[in-house]
Design a protein around this motif. Structure first.
Motif, PDB file in Angstrom:
ATOM      1  N   ALA A  49      32.658   9.279  48.815  1.00 36.97           N
ATOM      2  CA  ALA A  49      32.171  10.350  49.683  1.00 36.97           C
ATOM      3  C   ALA A  49      32.012   9.851  51.118  1.00 36.97           C
ATOM      4  CB  ALA A  49      30.851  10.905  49.151  1.00 36.97           C
ATOM      5  N   LEU A  50      31.541   8.624  51.270  1.00 41.75           N
ATOM      6  CA  LEU A  50      31.378   8.038  52.601  1.00 41.75           C
ATOM      7  C   LEU A  50      32.729   7.820  53.285  1.00 41.75           C
ATOM      8  CD1 LEU A  50      28.580   5.549  51.606  1.00 41.75           C
ATOM      9  CD2 LEU A  50      28.380   7.143  53.533  1.00 41.75           C
ATOM     10  N   LEU A  51      33.717   7.378  52.520  1.00 44.67           N
ATOM     11  CA  LEU A  51      35.031   7.078  53.083  1.00 44.67           C
ATOM     12  C   LEU A  51      35.920   8.307  53.237  1.00 44.67           C
ATOM     13  CD1 LEU A  51      36.032   3.845  51.116  1.00 44.67           C
ATOM     14  CD2 LEU A  51      35.520   4.018  53.561  1.00 44.67           C
ATOM     15  N   LEU A  52      35.895   9.194  52.241  1.00 47.12           N
ATOM     16  CA  LEU A  52      36.876  10.276  52.162  1.00 47.12           C
ATOM     17  C   LEU A  52      36.286  11.672  52.270  1.00 47.12           C
ATOM     18  CD1 LEU A  52      38.939   8.787  49.194  1.00 47.12           C
ATOM     19  CD2 LEU A  52      39.486   8.627  51.627  1.00 47.12           C
ATOM     20  N   GLY A  53      34.974  11.773  52.413  1.00 49.61           N
ATOM     21  CA  GLY A  53      34.353  13.078  52.553  1.00 49.61           C
ATOM     22  C   GLY A  53      34.136  13.783  51.225  1.00 49.61           C
ATOM     23  N   LYS A  54      33.833  15.078  51.327  1.00 47.91           N
ATOM     24  CA  LYS A  54      33.464  15.840  50.128  1.00 47.91           C
ATOM     25  C   LYS A  54      34.617  15.973  49.136  1.00 47.91           C
ATOM     26  CE  LYS A  54      34.019  20.136  52.681  1.00 47.91           C
ATOM     27  NZ  LYS A  54      33.292  21.174  53.400  1.00 47.91           N
ATOM     28  N   LYS A  55      35.830  16.136  49.623  1.00 43.16           N
ATOM     29  CA  LYS A  55      36.978  16.237  48.718  1.00 43.16           C
ATOM     30  C   LYS A  55      37.178  14.926  47.963  1.00 43.16           C
ATOM     31  CE  LYS A  55      41.933  17.223  48.642  1.00 43.16           C
ATOM     32  NZ  LYS A  55      43.116  17.509  49.483  1.00 43.16           N
ATOM     33  N   GLY A  56      37.068  13.808  48.670  1.00 41.49           N
ATOM     34  CA  GLY A  56      37.197  12.502  48.022  1.00 41.49           C
ATOM     35  C   GLY A  56      36.096  12.258  47.021  1.00 41.49           C
ATOM     36  N   GLY A  57      34.860  12.610  47.379  1.00 33.56           N
ATOM     37  CA  GLY A  57      33.745  12.465  46.451  1.00 33.56           C
ATOM     38  C   GLY A  57      33.949  13.291  45.196  1.00 33.56           C
ATOM     39  N   LEU A  58      34.440  14.514  45.365  1.00 31.86           N
ATOM     40  CA  LEU A  58      34.699  15.406  44.231  1.00 31.86           C
ATOM     41  C   LEU A  58      35.751  14.833  43.292  1.00 31.86           C
ATOM     42  CD1 LEU A  58      34.335  18.361  43.001  1.00 31.86           C
ATOM     43  CD2 LEU A  58      36.370  18.921  44.334  1.00 31.86           C
ATOM     44  N   ILE A  59      36.874  14.440  43.838  1.00 28.43           N
ATOM     45  CA  ILE A  59      37.989  13.961  43.014  1.00 28.43           C
ATOM     46  C   ILE A  59      37.663  12.620  42.372  1.00 28.43           C
ATOM     47  CG2 ILE A  59      40.387  13.132  43.120  1.00 28.43           C
ATOM     48  CD1 ILE A  59      40.830  15.345  45.273  1.00 28.43           C
ATOM     49  N   GLY A  61      34.666  11.150  41.967  1.00 26.32           N
ATOM     50  CA  GLY A  61      33.526  11.269  41.058  1.00 26.32           C
ATOM     51  C   GLY A  61      33.900  11.924  39.747  1.00 26.32           C
ATOM     52  N   GLY A  62      34.604  13.029  39.820  1.00 24.73           N
ATOM     53  CA  GLY A  62      34.975  13.743  38.604  1.00 24.73           C
ATOM     54  C   GLY A  62      35.965  12.984  37.733  1.00 24.73           C
ATOM     55  N   LEU A  63      37.062  12.558  38.321  1.00 20.58           N
ATOM     56  CA  LEU A  63      38.110  11.898  37.524  1.00 20.58           C
ATOM     57  C   LEU A  63      37.717  10.498  37.069  1.00 20.58           C
ATOM     58  CD1 LEU A  63      41.377  13.006  39.380  1.00 20.58           C
ATOM     59  CD2 LEU A  63      40.434  13.889  37.236  1.00 20.58           C
ATOM     60  N   GLY A  64      37.245   9.673  37.991  1.00 20.54           N
ATOM     61  CA  GLY A  64      36.905   8.292  37.632  1.00 20.54           C
ATOM     62  C   GLY A  64      35.841   8.217  36.559  1.00 20.54           C
ATOM     63  N   SER A  65      34.818   9.035  36.695  1.00 17.41           N
ATOM     64  CA  SER A  65      33.716   9.001  35.731  1.00 17.41           C
ATOM     65  C   SER A  65      34.114   9.591  34.384  1.00 17.41           C
ATOM     66  CB  SER A  65      32.512   9.761  36.300  1.00 17.41           C
ATOM     67  OG  SER A  65      32.098   9.192  37.512  1.00 17.41           O
ATOM     68  N   SER A  66      34.885  10.678  34.398  1.00 13.57           N
ATOM     69  CA  SER A  66      35.293  11.264  33.113  1.00 13.57           C
ATOM     70  C   SER A  66      36.333  10.395  32.410  1.00 13.57           C
ATOM     71  CB  SER A  66      35.787  12.705  33.283  1.00 13.57           C
ATOM     72  OG  SER A  66      36.897  12.768  34.138  1.00 13.57           O
ATOM     73  N   VAL A  84      29.746  17.377  36.642  1.00 13.63           N
ATOM     74  CA  VAL A  84      28.509  16.838  37.226  1.00 13.63           C
ATOM     75  C   VAL A  84      28.808  15.751  38.252  1.00 13.63           C
ATOM     76  CG1 VAL A  84      26.381  15.556  36.718  1.00 13.63           C
ATOM     77  CG2 VAL A  84      27.057  17.467  35.262  1.00 13.63           C
ATOM     78  N   LYS A  85      29.637  14.783  37.898  1.00 11.41           N
ATOM     79  CA  LYS A  85      29.921  13.680  38.827  1.00 11.41           C
ATOM     80  C   LYS A  85      30.811  14.138  39.975  1.00 11.41           C
ATOM     81  CE  LYS A  85      27.885  10.232  36.631  1.00 11.41           C
ATOM     82  NZ  LYS A  85      27.349   8.988  37.122  1.00 11.41           N
ATOM     83  N   GLY A  86      31.714  15.083  39.693  1.00 18.59           N
ATOM     84  CA  GLY A  86      32.514  15.633  40.775  1.00 18.59           C
ATOM     85  C   GLY A  86      31.637  16.319  41.813  1.00 18.59           C
ATOM     86  N   LEU A  87      30.689  17.136  41.338  1.00 17.76           N
ATOM     87  CA  LEU A  87      29.766  17.802  42.255  1.00 17.76           C
ATOM     88  C   LEU A  87      28.825  16.816  42.934  1.00 17.76           C
ATOM     89  CD1 LEU A  87      28.952  21.095  40.347  1.00 17.76           C
ATOM     90  CD2 LEU A  87      30.255  20.839  42.477  1.00 17.76           C
ATOM     91  N   GLU A  88      28.473  15.744  42.249  1.00 25.19           N
ATOM     92  CA  GLU A  88      27.649  14.695  42.867  1.00 25.19           C
ATOM     93  C   GLU A  88      28.343  14.154  44.116  1.00 25.19           C
ATOM     94  OE1 GLU A  88      25.522  10.619  41.344  1.00 25.19           O
ATOM     95  OE2 GLU A  88      27.588  10.942  40.719  1.00 25.19           O
ATOM     96  N   GLY A  89      29.618  13.807  43.972  1.00 27.22           N
ATOM     97  CA  GLY A  89      30.382  13.299  45.111  1.00 27.22           C
ATOM     98  C   GLY A  89      30.598  14.349  46.185  1.00 27.22           C
ATOM     99  N   TYR A  90      30.843  15.584  45.759  1.00 25.65           N
ATOM    100  CA  TYR A  90      31.054  16.675  46.709  1.00 25.65           C
ATOM    101  C   TYR A  90      29.790  16.948  47.515  1.00 25.65           C
ATOM    102  CZ  TYR A  90      32.356  21.176  48.654  1.00 25.65           C
ATOM    103  OH  TYR A  90      32.625  22.200  49.521  1.00 25.65           O
ATOM    104  N   ALA A 108      21.869  11.815  52.019  1.00 24.67           N
ATOM    105  CA  ALA A 108      22.985  12.499  51.363  1.00 24.67           C
ATOM    106  C   ALA A 108      23.258  11.919  49.973  1.00 24.67           C
ATOM    107  CB  ALA A 108      24.236  12.394  52.228  1.00 24.67           C
ATOM    108  N   THR A 109      23.250  10.603  49.870  1.00 22.98           N
ATOM    109  CA  THR A 109      23.549   9.987  48.573  1.00 22.98           C
ATOM    110  C   THR A 109      22.392  10.179  47.593  1.00 22.98           C
ATOM    111  OG1 THR A 109      22.829   7.809  49.392  1.00 22.98           O
ATOM    112  CG2 THR A 109      25.190   8.311  49.529  1.00 22.98           C
ATOM    113  N   VAL A 110      21.169  10.156  48.086  1.00 23.22           N
ATOM    114  CA  VAL A 110      20.014  10.391  47.210  1.00 23.22           C
ATOM    115  C   VAL A 110      20.055  11.812  46.656  1.00 23.22           C
ATOM    116  CG1 VAL A 110      17.500  10.696  47.200  1.00 23.22           C
ATOM    117  CG2 VAL A 110      18.496   8.621  48.163  1.00 23.22           C
ATOM    118  N   ILE A 111      20.370  12.787  47.504  1.00 24.83           N
ATOM    119  CA  ILE A 111      20.466  14.171  47.025  1.00 24.83           C
ATOM    120  C   ILE A 111      21.587  14.298  45.998  1.00 24.83           C
ATOM    121  CG2 ILE A 111      21.012  16.550  47.713  1.00 24.83           C
ATOM    122  CD1 ILE A 111      19.442  15.959  50.325  1.00 24.83           C
ATOM    123  N   GLY A 112      22.701  13.625  46.226  1.00 22.74           N
ATOM    124  CA  GLY A 112      23.778  13.610  45.232  1.00 22.74           C
ATOM    125  C   GLY A 112      23.303  13.030  43.907  1.00 22.74           C
ATOM    126  N   GLY A 113      22.537  11.948  43.970  1.00 18.41           N
ATOM    127  CA  GLY A 113      22.007  11.321  42.753  1.00 18.41           C
ATOM    128  C   GLY A 113      21.015  12.215  42.024  1.00 18.41           C
TER     129      GLY A 113
END
Length: 165
Positions: A49-59, A61-66, A84-90, A108-113
């Motif tokens: 999310a820090l490097l790639l923004g909300k789209k990167g966090g979504l993709i 978070g969702g794919l890597g974790s699942s 859940v993890k995709g939305l966390e990153g988003y 931002a990261t705490v709210i995601g967590g």
């Protein structure tokens, strides 16, 4: 966007998805009440999310974790984790794009967590009942907060290293 920029972006996604999968699987602390586990993958989701923004966090978070859930034999969690993890990153990425998120990225990261813990709680109510689901909240909050703090530390170190990311 030029072809070489597209390839660089695709490689970043692939590496971060793989890192999320590995960090999720390396250290797994089982949670008896919910038949899940605690892990370190959130750190990489937040770095994405820090490097790639909300789209990167979504993709990422969702794919890597699942993927980690599938590979580790927790297939019953994979669809929930994808969301859940995709939305966390988003969520973290979306907040990081605001003025407040840029000034205080830890917020931002705490709210995601916190979302991650809430998201799993809501899903686990239907899977195991409210009493069992509530038992998972402290561990998920610890995991999310640990990921939030370590991602900021790692990201700052990465920026100071002057590696072209």
């Amino acid at each position: 966007m030029k072809n070489n920029e597209k390839v660089r972006l695709l490689v970043k996604y692939a590496l971060l998805i793989a890192m999320t999968t590995v960090m999720t699987m390396v250290i797994r602390i089982p949670t008896i009440a919910t038949n899940g586990y605690l892990n370190l993958g959130d750190m990489v989701v937040f770095v994405a999310a820090l490097l790639l923004g909300k789209k990167g966090g979504l993709i990422v978070g969702g794919l890597g974790s699942s993927f980690a859930d599938i590979l580790a034999g927790y297939t019953h969690y994979a669809p929930i984790t994808l969301i859940v993890k995709g939305l966390e990153g988003y969520i973290a990425g979306a907040i990081l794009e605001t003025r407040v998120g840029k000034r205080v990225p830890l917020l931002a990261t705490v709210i995601g967590g916190i979302w991650m813990a809430l998201g799993y709680y809501l899903a686990e109510i239907f899977m195991y009942g409210a009493k069992a689901a509530i038992v998972g909240i402290p561990g998920n909050l610890m995991q999310g907060l640990f990921g939030a703090v370590t991602s900021i530390i790692f990201f700052k170190a990465l920026k100071q290293s002057r590696i072209n990311i």
